[in-house]
Design an enzyme around this catalytic site. Structure first.
Site, PDB file in Angstrom:
ATOM      1  N   LEU A   1       0.615  -1.235   0.060  1.00 12.48           N
ATOM      2  CA  LEU A   1       0.019  -0.097   0.082  1.00 12.48           C
ATOM      3  C   LEU A   1       0.808   1.434  -0.183  1.00 12.48           C
ATOM      4  O   LEU A   1       1.738   1.390   0.506  1.00 12.48           O
ATOM      5  CB  LEU A   1      -0.838   0.090   1.235  1.00 12.48           C
ATOM      6  CG  LEU A   1      -1.874  -1.156   1.460  1.00 12.48           C
ATOM      7  CD1 LEU A   1      -2.838  -1.024   2.500  1.00 12.48           C
ATOM      8  CD2 LEU A   1      -2.442  -1.573   0.165  1.00 12.48           C
TER       9      LEU A   1
ATOM     10  N   GLY B   1       0.977  -5.576   1.119  1.00  7.45           N
ATOM     11  CA  GLY B   1       0.112  -5.486   0.198  1.00  7.45           C
ATOM     12  C   GLY B   1       0.415  -6.014  -1.320  1.00  7.45           C
ATOM     13  O   GLY B   1      -0.528  -6.574  -1.982  1.00  7.45           O
TER      14      GLY B   1
ATOM     15  N   ASN C   1       4.201  -8.525   6.350  1.00  5.23           N
ATOM     16  CA  ASN C   1       5.110  -7.791   7.367  1.00  5.23           C
ATOM     17  C   ASN C   1       4.357  -6.759   8.038  1.00  5.23           C
ATOM     18  O   ASN C   1       4.934  -6.161   9.011  1.00  5.23           O
ATOM     19  CB  ASN C   1       6.342  -7.250   6.748  1.00  5.23           C
ATOM     20  CG  ASN C   1       6.132  -6.103   5.665  1.00  5.23           C
ATOM     21  OD1 ASN C   1       5.103  -6.275   4.965  1.00  5.23           O
ATOM     22  ND2 ASN C   1       6.923  -5.048   5.554  1.00  5.23           N
ATOM     23  N   GLU C   2       3.022  -6.698   8.105  1.00  4.05           N
ATOM     24  CA  GLU C   2       2.335  -5.606   8.793  1.00  4.05           C
ATOM     25  C   GLU C   2       2.536  -5.587  10.199  1.00  4.05           C
ATOM     26  O   GLU C   2       2.825  -4.571  10.609  1.00  4.05           O
ATOM     27  CB  GLU C   2       0.890  -5.904   8.563  1.00  4.05           C
ATOM     28  CG  GLU C   2       0.282  -5.614   7.365  1.00  4.05           C
ATOM     29  CD  GLU C   2       0.581  -6.611   6.311  1.00  4.05           C
ATOM     30  OE1 GLU C   2       1.162  -7.486   6.488  1.00  4.05           O
ATOM     31  OE2 GLU C   2      -0.052  -6.207   5.007  1.00  4.05           O
TER      32      GLU C   2
END
Ligand SMILES: CCCC/C=C\CC(=O)SCCNC(=O)CCNC(=O)[C@H](O)C(C)(C)COP(=O)(O)OP(=O)(O)OC[C@H]1O[C@@H](n2cnc3c(N)ncnc32)[C@H](O)[C@@H]1OP(=O)(O)O
Length: 264
Positions: free
Chosen positions: A87, A132, A154-155
């Protein structure tokens, strides 16, 4: 060879794939008239970060392909070392509510469209693919990845909680155990590591090799009834889409913002 025209076509009424090609600013779509295979190429330098406009074009491209008799679609990138950086961070920084709402909705819609296509899909991952970017590839049915890049959700490393359908997409591809280990630690896998756990199905030497392997995937369905194939795909993926639709991602984003504000 696919020929090129540089207008985004109104294609609903056009049901054959012969000589079809379109290129808008951020996404190029071409269909090989001999193989019937479509290639959707993201082209938003420097890193194909997913902003509202790119997501809208991607969603439109995959939706349009649904009205053509294609053998399958490959998602790839025009950039040398990046599939997608995920994102666009700028969409998350002090967003106007209307833009933010539209952005998160477009992300969810694009994921649903790609996850649920009636035709087979492959991600030819020709570069890094965090967050994303990884989600987009997980929405496809098959992943071929060029060696020596990284991929993963990897958020948590970014202080973000991956929504249900990010997690479900991962669990649809690798085991629950590996998903838990990967998501809680925000792990980015190297290509060979991703292959070992099944996050990617094949590795490739370079983009050409990845595209060739992606094309070969579609021949698995040569002797398969396309409607039976699609209904089976829906049987397998339908529940995830249904729950995914109910998760209003903008609300989750607001929670994330509040969470970050209270930490400061
Ligand atoms: C409720 C929330 C649910 C979902 C939440 C999140 C999902 C996400 O996708 S969040 C985004 C996560 N993305 C990342 O963590 C990737 C960050 N980027 C990188 O790791 C590297 O940039 C990458 C490996 C992709 C490429 O590395 P390099 O080739 O070395 O390039 P640079 O790092 O120098 O980057 C070039 C240029 O691009 C800008 N950039 C990078 N990533 C993003 C991004 N995601 N959004 C916007 N812009 C990005 C970077 O800042 C550089 O800009 P300049 O400095 O202006 O050149």
């Amino acid at each position: 060879m696919a020929s090129k025209i540089f207008v985004r076509p109104i294609s609903i009424a056009f049901n054959a794939f012969r000589n079809y090609s379109s290129s808008s600013k951020l996404v190029d779509v071409s269909i090989n008239d001999k193989t019937g295979i479509a290639t959707v190429t993201m082209q938003r330098p420097p890193v194909n970060s997913l902003n509202y406009e790119l997501l809208i074009e991607l969603n439109g491209a995959f939706q349009d392909l649904g009205s053509k008799k294609i053998k399958g679609a490959i998602l790839t990138s025009s950039l040398k070392t990046i599939f997608s950086a995920g994102l666009d961070i700028l969409e998350m920084y002090k967003p106007k509510p209307e833009r933010a709402n539209a952005f998160w909705t477009s992300l969810q819609d694009t994921w649903i469209t790609i996850f649920n296509t009636p035709y087979p899909t492959v991600a030819a991952i020709n570069g890094h693919s965090p967050a994303g970017g990884c989600l987009l590839s997980l929405a496809c049915e098959y992943r071929v990845m060029v060696n020596n890049y990284t991929i993963g959700l990897n958020e948590t490393k970014l202080g973000i909680v991956a929504p249900f359908w990010f997690v479900a997409s991962m669990k649809n591809t690798i085991s629950n155990r590996e998903s838990e280990l990967a998501l809680t630690s925000g792990r980015l896998y190297k290509t060979d590591e991703a292959f070992k756990v099944g996050l990617v199905d094949e590795t490739a030497e370079n983009k050409e090799d990845a595209l060739a392997k992606a094309e070969k995937f579609f021949s698995r369905f040569d002797a398969v009834n396309p409607i039976a194939r699609f209904l089976t795909k829906q049987e397998l993926r339908g529940k995830i889409v249904k729950v995914g639709r109910k998760t209003f991602i903008y609300k989750i984003f607001r929670k994330f913002q509040i969470c970050m504000m209270t930490r400061i």
